[in-house]
Scaffold this motif. Sequence first.
Motif, PDB file in Angstrom:
ATOM      1  N   GLY A  88       0.819  -1.214   0.000  1.00 23.88           N
ATOM      2  CA  GLY A  88       0.000   0.000   0.000  1.00 23.88           C
ATOM      3  C   GLY A  88       0.849   1.258   0.000  1.00 23.88           C
ATOM      4  N   LEU A  89       1.892   1.268   0.821  1.00 23.46           N
ATOM      5  CA  LEU A  89       2.801   2.408   0.896  1.00 23.46           C
ATOM      6  C   LEU A  89       3.542   2.600  -0.429  1.00 23.46           C
ATOM      7  CD1 LEU A  89       4.284   4.597   2.570  1.00 23.46           C
ATOM      8  CD2 LEU A  89       5.912   2.804   3.207  1.00 23.46           C
ATOM      9  N   GLU A  90       4.057   1.513  -0.994  1.00 23.65           N
ATOM     10  CA  GLU A  90       4.809   1.605  -2.242  1.00 23.65           C
ATOM     11  C   GLU A  90       3.928   2.065  -3.392  1.00 23.65           C
ATOM     12  OE1 GLU A  90       7.619  -1.326  -3.361  1.00 23.65           O
ATOM     13  OE2 GLU A  90       8.367  -1.576  -1.327  1.00 23.65           O
ATOM     14  N   VAL A  91       2.687   1.587  -3.451  1.00 24.02           N
ATOM     15  CA  VAL A  91       1.776   2.002  -4.523  1.00 24.02           C
ATOM     16  C   VAL A  91       1.481   3.495  -4.393  1.00 24.02           C
ATOM     17  CG1 VAL A  91      -0.594   1.778  -5.404  1.00 24.02           C
ATOM     18  CG2 VAL A  91       0.776  -0.265  -4.937  1.00 24.02           C
ATOM     19  N   THR A  92       1.235   3.967  -3.181  1.00 19.95           N
ATOM     20  CA  THR A  92       0.976   5.394  -2.958  1.00 19.95           C
ATOM     21  C   THR A  92       2.158   6.239  -3.418  1.00 19.95           C
ATOM     22  OG1 THR A  92      -0.509   4.940  -1.108  1.00 19.95           O
ATOM     23  CG2 THR A  92       0.477   7.139  -1.194  1.00 19.95           C
ATOM     24  N   GLN A  93       3.368   5.843  -3.016  1.00 22.37           N
ATOM     25  CA  GLN A  93       4.562   6.592  -3.409  1.00 22.37           C
ATOM     26  C   GLN A  93       4.767   6.549  -4.920  1.00 22.37           C
ATOM     27  OE1 GLN A  93       7.555   4.698  -0.992  1.00 22.37           O
ATOM     28  NE2 GLN A  93       7.216   6.084   0.727  1.00 22.37           N
ATOM     29  N   PHE A  94       4.517   5.404  -5.536  1.00 25.58           N
ATOM     30  CA  PHE A  94       4.677   5.253  -6.973  1.00 25.58           C
ATOM     31  C   PHE A  94       3.685   6.147  -7.712  1.00 25.58           C
ATOM     32  CE2 PHE A  94       3.705   3.120 -11.011  1.00 25.58           C
ATOM     33  CZ  PHE A  94       4.976   3.057 -11.563  1.00 25.58           C
ATOM     34  N   GLU A  95       2.434   6.147  -7.264  1.00 27.74           N
ATOM     35  CA  GLU A  95       1.415   6.983  -7.906  1.00 27.74           C
ATOM     36  C   GLU A  95       1.753   8.465  -7.781  1.00 27.74           C
ATOM     37  OE1 GLU A  95      -2.099   5.473  -5.976  1.00 27.74           O
ATOM     38  OE2 GLU A  95      -2.403   3.953  -7.547  1.00 27.74           O
ATOM     39  N   GLN A  96       2.303   8.876  -6.635  1.00 24.93           N
ATOM     40  CA  GLN A  96       2.718  10.269  -6.466  1.00 24.93           C
ATOM     41  C   GLN A  96       3.847  10.615  -7.436  1.00 24.93           C
ATOM     42  OE1 GLN A  96       3.686  10.361  -2.286  1.00 24.93           O
ATOM     43  NE2 GLN A  96       1.595  10.831  -1.665  1.00 24.93           N
ATOM     44  N   MET A  97       4.794   9.695  -7.606  1.00 24.25           N
ATOM     45  CA  MET A  97       5.913   9.919  -8.511  1.00 24.25           C
ATOM     46  C   MET A  97       5.427  10.012  -9.957  1.00 24.25           C
ATOM     47  SD  MET A  97       9.155  10.381  -8.883  1.00 24.25           S
ATOM     48  CE  MET A  97       9.863   9.868  -7.346  1.00 24.25           C
ATOM     49  N   ILE A  98       4.554   9.099 -10.363  1.00 25.52           N
ATOM     50  CA  ILE A  98       4.018   9.108 -11.730  1.00 25.52           C
ATOM     51  C   ILE A  98       3.231  10.399 -11.982  1.00 25.52           C
ATOM     52  CG2 ILE A  98       2.372   7.980 -13.293  1.00 25.52           C
ATOM     53  CD1 ILE A  98       5.103   6.557 -12.984  1.00 25.52           C
ATOM     54  N   ALA A  99       2.449  10.839 -11.009  1.00 27.31           N
ATOM     55  CA  ALA A  99       1.685  12.081 -11.160  1.00 27.31           C
ATOM     56  C   ALA A  99       2.627  13.273 -11.311  1.00 27.31           C
ATOM     57  CB  ALA A  99       0.753  12.277  -9.961  1.00 27.31           C
ATOM     58  N   ALA A 100       3.705  13.296 -10.534  1.00 24.49           N
ATOM     59  CA  ALA A 100       4.673  14.394 -10.617  1.00 24.49           C
ATOM     60  C   ALA A 100       5.363  14.406 -11.975  1.00 24.49           C
ATOM     61  CB  ALA A 100       5.700  14.284  -9.493  1.00 24.49           C
ATOM     62  N   ILE A 101       5.745  13.241 -12.470  1.00 24.92           N
ATOM     63  CA  ILE A 101       6.372  13.139 -13.789  1.00 24.92           C
ATOM     64  C   ILE A 101       5.381  13.591 -14.855  1.00 24.92           C
ATOM     65  CG2 ILE A 101       7.259  11.504 -15.519  1.00 24.92           C
ATOM     66  CD1 ILE A 101       8.446   9.917 -13.113  1.00 24.92           C
ATOM     67  N   GLY A 102       4.138  13.191 -14.726  1.00 29.57           N
ATOM     68  CA  GLY A 102       3.105  13.599 -15.670  1.00 29.57           C
ATOM     69  C   GLY A 102       2.925  15.101 -15.718  1.00 29.57           C
ATOM     70  N   ARG A 103       2.985  15.749 -14.542  1.00 28.62           N
ATOM     71  CA  ARG A 103       2.849  17.208 -14.505  1.00 28.62           C
ATOM     72  C   ARG A 103       4.006  17.882 -15.244  1.00 28.62           C
ATOM     73  NH1 ARG A 103       1.148  15.839  -9.300  1.00 28.62           N
ATOM     74  NH2 ARG A 103       3.147  16.413  -8.351  1.00 28.62           N
ATOM     75  N   VAL A 104       5.212  17.368 -15.042  1.00 23.01           N
ATOM     76  CA  VAL A 104       6.376  17.933 -15.737  1.00 23.01           C
ATOM     77  C   VAL A 104       6.251  17.736 -17.243  1.00 23.01           C
ATOM     78  CG1 VAL A 104       8.878  17.743 -16.050  1.00 23.01           C
ATOM     79  CG2 VAL A 104       7.916  17.698 -13.735  1.00 23.01           C
ATOM     80  N   LEU A 105       5.845  16.548 -17.662  1.00 27.20           N
ATOM     81  CA  LEU A 105       5.743  16.250 -19.097  1.00 27.20           C
ATOM     82  C   LEU A 105       4.628  17.026 -19.772  1.00 27.20           C
ATOM     83  CD1 LEU A 105       6.349  12.387 -19.145  1.00 27.20           C
ATOM     84  CD2 LEU A 105       7.942  14.215 -19.787  1.00 27.20           C
ATOM     85  N   SER A 106       3.572  17.345 -19.033  1.00 27.23           N
ATOM     86  CA  SER A 106       2.438  18.038 -19.644  1.00 27.23           C
ATOM     87  C   SER A 106       2.639  19.557 -19.688  1.00 27.23           C
ATOM     88  CB  SER A 106       1.137  17.698 -18.914  1.00 27.23           C
ATOM     89  OG  SER A 106       1.177  18.213 -17.605  1.00 27.23           O
ATOM     90  N   GLU A 107       3.669  20.056 -19.048  1.00 30.45           N
ATOM     91  CA  GLU A 107       3.945  21.492 -19.044  1.00 30.45           C
ATOM     92  C   GLU A 107       4.320  21.917 -20.465  1.00 30.45           C
ATOM     93  OE1 GLU A 107       4.279  25.248 -17.594  1.00 30.45           O
ATOM     94  OE2 GLU A 107       3.585  23.488 -16.502  1.00 30.45           O
TER      95      GLU A 107
END
Length: 109
Positions: A88-107
């Motif tokens: 559960g912890l790893e999935v949460t951290q992974f989803e946060q990382m993917i969301a952050a990468i997505g924000r950078v890529l969509s800029e």
Amino acid sequence: MKKPDLLPGTLDMLILKTLTRAPLHGYGIAQSIKRFSDDVLTVEEGSLYPALQRLLLQGWVKAEWKMTETNRRARFYTLTVAGRKRLGLEVTQFEQMIAAIGRVLSEPA
């Protein structure tokens, strides 16, 4: 085309998630990851078994020797309560990382 490498730190998460479905031996874990990823992710023995050993030492999985469907002796791995919490912890951290990468890529450039 070369298959992509797993992102660092994701193998443990994928193994833990795979074991939420059923206890499996190492080969079964690798095949399940390959199948659920539509053959995109391939886990090599040289990565899988050290990861399983690490997860055992952390107490996130347990193992016992059983016979396979082909009548061979193999070590079957099962997710522990601590492993489920870790997943559960790893999935949460992974989803946060993917969301952050997505924000950078969509800029816009």
